[in-house]
Design a protein around this motif. Structure first.
Motif, mmCIF file in Angstrom:
data_model
loop_
_atom_site.group_PDB
_atom_site.id
_atom_site.type_symbol
_atom_site.label_atom_id
_atom_site.label_comp_id
_atom_site.label_asym_id
_atom_site.label_seq_id
_atom_site.Cartn_x
_atom_site.Cartn_y
_atom_site.Cartn_z
ATOM 1 N N VAL A 79 0.855 -1.189 0.000
ATOM 2 C CA VAL A 79 0.000 0.000 0.000
ATOM 3 C C VAL A 79 0.893 1.241 0.000
ATOM 4 C CG1 VAL A 79 -1.844 1.242 1.172
ATOM 5 C CG2 VAL A 79 -1.752 -1.263 1.288
ATOM 6 N N LEU A 80 0.725 2.064 -1.038
ATOM 7 C CA LEU A 80 1.511 3.288 -1.186
ATOM 8 C C LEU A 80 0.620 4.500 -1.005
ATOM 9 C CD1 LEU A 80 3.560 2.323 -4.395
ATOM 10 C CD2 LEU A 80 4.214 1.977 -2.001
ATOM 11 N N ASN A 81 1.138 5.541 -0.373
ATOM 12 C CA ASN A 81 0.354 6.765 -0.168
ATOM 13 C C ASN A 81 0.457 7.689 -1.372
ATOM 14 O OD1 ASN A 81 3.063 7.403 0.225
ATOM 15 N ND2 ASN A 81 2.614 9.059 1.667
ATOM 16 N N GLN A 82 0.203 7.112 -2.560
ATOM 17 C CA GLN A 82 0.283 7.858 -3.806
ATOM 18 C C GLN A 82 -0.986 7.625 -4.619
ATOM 19 O OE1 GLN A 82 3.047 9.867 -4.500
ATOM 20 N NE2 GLN A 82 3.609 9.285 -2.405
ATOM 21 N N GLN A 83 -1.335 8.596 -5.443
ATOM 22 C CA GLN A 83 -2.506 8.450 -6.296
ATOM 23 C C GLN A 83 -2.272 7.353 -7.326
ATOM 24 O OE1 GLN A 83 -3.469 12.247 -7.995
ATOM 25 N NE2 GLN A 83 -4.368 13.034 -6.103
ATOM 26 N N ILE A 84 -3.335 6.623 -7.644
ATOM 27 C CA ILE A 84 -3.203 5.465 -8.518
ATOM 28 C C ILE A 84 -2.720 5.842 -9.908
ATOM 29 C CG2 ILE A 84 -5.652 5.573 -9.146
ATOM 30 C CD1 ILE A 84 -3.351 2.459 -8.878
ATOM 31 N N ASN A 85 -3.154 6.981 -10.425
ATOM 32 C CA ASN A 85 -2.709 7.366 -11.768
ATOM 33 C C ASN A 85 -1.211 7.652 -11.795
ATOM 34 O OD1 ASN A 85 -3.225 9.609 -10.143
ATOM 35 N ND2 ASN A 85 -3.506 10.954 -11.899
ATOM 36 N N VAL A 86 -0.663 8.156 -10.688
ATOM 37 C CA VAL A 86 0.771 8.408 -10.597
ATOM 38 C C VAL A 86 1.531 7.088 -10.489
ATOM 39 C CG1 VAL A 86 2.593 9.505 -9.252
ATOM 40 C CG2 VAL A 86 0.385 10.653 -9.521
ATOM 41 N N VAL A 87 0.996 6.167 -9.695
ATOM 42 C CA VAL A 87 1.641 4.859 -9.535
ATOM 43 C C VAL A 87 1.668 4.116 -10.863
ATOM 44 C CG1 VAL A 87 1.433 2.590 -8.441
ATOM 45 C CG2 VAL A 87 1.082 4.670 -7.093
ATOM 46 N N GLU A 88 0.563 4.140 -11.596
ATOM 47 C CA GLU A 88 0.498 3.418 -12.876
ATOM 48 C C GLU A 88 1.481 3.985 -13.893
ATOM 49 O OE1 GLU A 88 -4.004 1.619 -13.104
ATOM 50 O OE2 GLU A 88 -3.699 3.689 -13.732
ATOM 51 N N SER A 127 -2.800 3.854 -2.953
ATOM 52 C CA SER A 127 -2.820 2.854 -4.027
ATOM 53 C C SER A 127 -2.367 1.506 -3.486
ATOM 54 C CB SER A 127 -1.898 3.270 -5.180
ATOM 55 O OG SER A 127 -2.312 4.500 -5.732
ATOM 56 N N HIS A 128 -2.936 0.448 -4.070
ATOM 57 C CA HIS A 128 -2.582 -0.918 -3.700
ATOM 58 C C HIS A 128 -1.880 -1.573 -4.884
ATOM 59 C CE1 HIS A 128 -5.419 -1.045 -0.142
ATOM 60 N NE2 HIS A 128 -5.785 0.056 -0.783
ATOM 61 N N VAL A 129 -0.723 -2.143 -4.614
ATOM 62 C CA VAL A 129 0.052 -2.808 -5.662
ATOM 63 C C VAL A 129 0.200 -4.277 -5.272
ATOM 64 C CG1 VAL A 129 2.216 -2.877 -6.938
ATOM 65 C CG2 VAL A 129 1.303 -0.674 -6.161
ATOM 66 N N LEU A 150 9.980 -7.333 2.914
ATOM 67 C CA LEU A 150 9.449 -5.977 2.747
ATOM 68 C C LEU A 150 9.590 -5.169 4.034
ATOM 69 C CD1 LEU A 150 6.192 -6.602 0.661
ATOM 70 C CD2 LEU A 150 8.195 -5.273 -0.064
ATOM 71 N N LYS A 151 9.334 -5.823 5.163
ATOM 72 C CA LYS A 151 9.482 -5.127 6.452
ATOM 73 C C LYS A 151 10.937 -4.766 6.719
ATOM 74 C CE LYS A 151 5.437 -7.261 8.620
ATOM 75 N NZ LYS A 151 4.959 -8.196 9.682
ATOM 76 N N GLU A 152 11.822 -5.689 6.390
ATOM 77 C CA GLU A 152 13.246 -5.442 6.622
ATOM 78 C C GLU A 152 13.777 -4.307 5.743
ATOM 79 O OE1 GLU A 152 14.444 -10.098 7.676
ATOM 80 O OE2 GLU A 152 15.100 -9.157 5.804
ATOM 81 N N GLN A 153 13.252 -4.216 4.532
ATOM 82 C CA GLN A 153 13.740 -3.233 3.568
ATOM 83 C C GLN A 153 12.809 -2.026 3.416
ATOM 84 O OE1 GLN A 153 16.692 -3.307 1.838
ATOM 85 N NE2 GLN A 153 17.252 -5.116 3.055
ATOM 86 N N SER A 168 7.400 12.507 -0.423
ATOM 87 C CA SER A 168 7.503 11.555 0.676
ATOM 88 C C SER A 168 6.606 10.349 0.407
ATOM 89 C CB SER A 168 7.097 12.220 1.993
ATOM 90 O OG SER A 168 7.137 11.291 3.051
ATOM 91 N N VAL A 169 7.136 9.152 0.654
ATOM 92 C CA VAL A 169 6.410 7.916 0.354
ATOM 93 C C VAL A 169 6.394 7.012 1.581
ATOM 94 C CG1 VAL A 169 6.362 5.808 -1.044
ATOM 95 C CG2 VAL A 169 7.000 7.983 -2.092
ATOM 96 N N THR A 170 5.233 6.439 1.847
ATOM 97 C CA THR A 170 5.128 5.381 2.853
ATOM 98 C C THR A 170 4.667 4.116 2.139
ATOM 99 O OG1 THR A 170 2.832 5.944 3.389
ATOM 100 C CG2 THR A 170 4.561 6.976 4.715
ATOM 101 N N ALA A 171 5.271 3.006 2.514
ATOM 102 C CA ALA A 171 4.933 1.711 1.913
ATOM 103 C C ALA A 171 4.589 0.743 3.030
ATOM 104 C CB ALA A 171 6.096 1.185 1.083
ATOM 105 N N ALA A 172 3.337 0.303 3.063
ATOM 106 C CA ALA A 172 2.873 -0.612 4.106
ATOM 107 C C ALA A 172 2.343 -1.883 3.469
ATOM 108 C CB ALA A 172 1.786 0.049 4.952
ATOM 109 N N ILE A 173 2.337 -2.947 4.249
ATOM 110 C CA ILE A 173 1.827 -4.229 3.762
ATOM 111 C C ILE A 173 0.325 -4.289 4.021
ATOM 112 C CG2 ILE A 173 1.940 -6.731 4.024
ATOM 113 C CD1 ILE A 173 4.851 -6.398 4.882
ATOM 114 N N GLY A 174 -0.442 -4.580 2.982
ATOM 115 C CA GLY A 174 -1.894 -4.705 3.107
ATOM 116 C C GLY A 174 -2.339 -6.131 2.915
ATOM 117 N N GLU A 175 -3.634 -6.315 2.859
ATOM 118 C CA GLU A 175 -4.220 -7.637 2.650
ATOM 119 C C GLU A 175 -4.798 -7.725 1.246
ATOM 120 O OE1 GLU A 175 -4.079 -10.252 4.580
ATOM 121 O OE2 GLU A 175 -2.931 -9.126 6.074
#
Length: 254
Positions: A79-88, A127-129, A150-153, A168-175
Motif C-alpha cells: 500500500v503506497l500513499n500515492q494516487q493510482i494514476n501516478v503509480v500506474e 494505491s494498492h500494488v 518488505l518489512k526489513e527493507q 515523501s512515500v510510505t509503503a505498508a503491507i496490506g491484505e
C-alpha cells in the motif's frame, strides 16, 4: 531480409536454449510454451535471427515473456500513499525498486486505488500494488517470506520510491482482496433467492385464500343462525317492525 536465395532465408533460435519452458519455431520465429506448470513471472529469452548465406549474418534481441499467476496464494499487497494514476505511470520504476531491494524477480499482478473503485481507476491518495516474487528458478517465493523482506527493507524501499515520485512515500503491507464469487455461484445464489421469493409468495397466497374461504363460510353460517333465531334479522320483522310469528318464519324457511 530483402536478399534472395540463402542470403534471404532467416532462421530463428533461442540462444543457448537457456530455458526449458519455451521453444521457438525456427522458420517463423513464433515462441511457444513447452511447460510452465507451477511457474510464473517474467522470463527473459535471447532470440537470434540468422540468414543462411556463405557469410552468415546474425542479429539478437531479448524477448520478455510474462506468465500470469494472479490466482496465486502468494500475492502480497503493498500500500503506497500515492494516487493510482501516478503509480500506474511509474509502475516499471516501482518494479525495479522492489526487485533491487528484495533480491527477487517481481511480477506486478495489479495496481488499483481500492476494491470498490478498481475498474474505474479513480484517483485517491492511496494505491494498492499486488506483487508476486520469484526466485532464480522462477518458483514463487512464499508470501510470508516476501512480507518479512518488505518489512526489513521498508526504509530503503521508501527512500528509493521517494526519488521516483519526488515526494515523501510510505509503503505498508496490506491484505489482498477477497476472491470474488464465480459467475456460476452468483447465478445459483440469484436463482435460489428468486425461488425462495416465489415459494413465499405462493404460501402467502394460499394462506390468504384459506382465510377468505373461512371468513365466507363463517358469514354464511352466521346468516343461517340469525334466520333460524329470527332475532336481529330484517326478514324476521313485519312492516311495523314487530317480530313475525315463529310459525310464519318456519313457513318461510320451508
Amino acid at each position: 531480409d530483402p536478399d534472395s536465395g540463402d542470403n534471404g532465408l532467416v532462421l530463428y533460435s533461442l540462444v543457448n536454449h537457456q530455458t526449458n519452458e519455451f521453444d521457438i519455431n525456427e522458420n517463423t520465429g513464433e515462441i511457444f510454451t513447452v511447460s510452465v506448470a507451477g511457474k510464473a513471472g517474467t522470463f527473459y529469452l535471447e532470440v537470434q535471427a540468422a540468414d543462411q548465406g556463405t557469410r552468415r549474418l546474425t542479429a539478437r534481441t531479448t524477448v520478455n515473456v510474462t506468465v500470469d499467476s494472479s490466482s496465486s496464494s502468494n500475492i502480497v499487497v503493498l500500500v503506497l500513499n500515492q494516487q493510482i494514476n501516478v503509480v500506474e505511470r511509474n509502475i516499471a520504476e516501482v518494479k525495479r525498486v522492489l526487485e533491487d531491494k528484495l533480491g527477487w524477480n517481481v511480477y506486478i499482478v495489479d495496481a488499483y486505488s481500492n476494491e470498490l473503485e478498481r475498474k474505474a481507476r479513480s484517483s485517491t491518495g492511496e494505491s494498492h500494488v499486488e506483487i508476486i516474487a520469484f526466485d532464480e528458478v522462477h518458483q514463487e517465493v512464499p508470501a510470508q517470506d516476501v512480507k518479512r523482506k518488505l518489512k526489513e527493507q521498508s526504509r530503503n524501499i521508501e527512500a528509493e520510491l521517494e526519488k521516483v515520485f519526488s515526494t515523501s512515500v510510505t509503503a505498508a503491507i496490506g491484505e489482498p482482496p477477497a476472491a470474488s464469487s464465480s459467475p456460476e455461484l452468483v447465478a445459483a445464489i440469484v436463482l435460489s433467492v428468486l425461488l425462495a421469493f416465489t415459494f413465499i409468495t405462493f404460501l402467502v397466497y394460499v394462506g390468504l385464500d384459506v382465510k377468505r374461504k373461512r371468513y365466507t363460510e363463517l358469514l354464511s353460517n352466521n346468516g343461517q343462525a340469525k334466520i333460524m333465531e329470527g332475532i336481529d334479522n330484517p326478514w324476521a320483522m313485519d312492516k311495523n317492525g314487530s317480530l313475525k310469528s315463529l310459525e310464519k318464519l318456519e313457513h318461510m324457511n320451508n
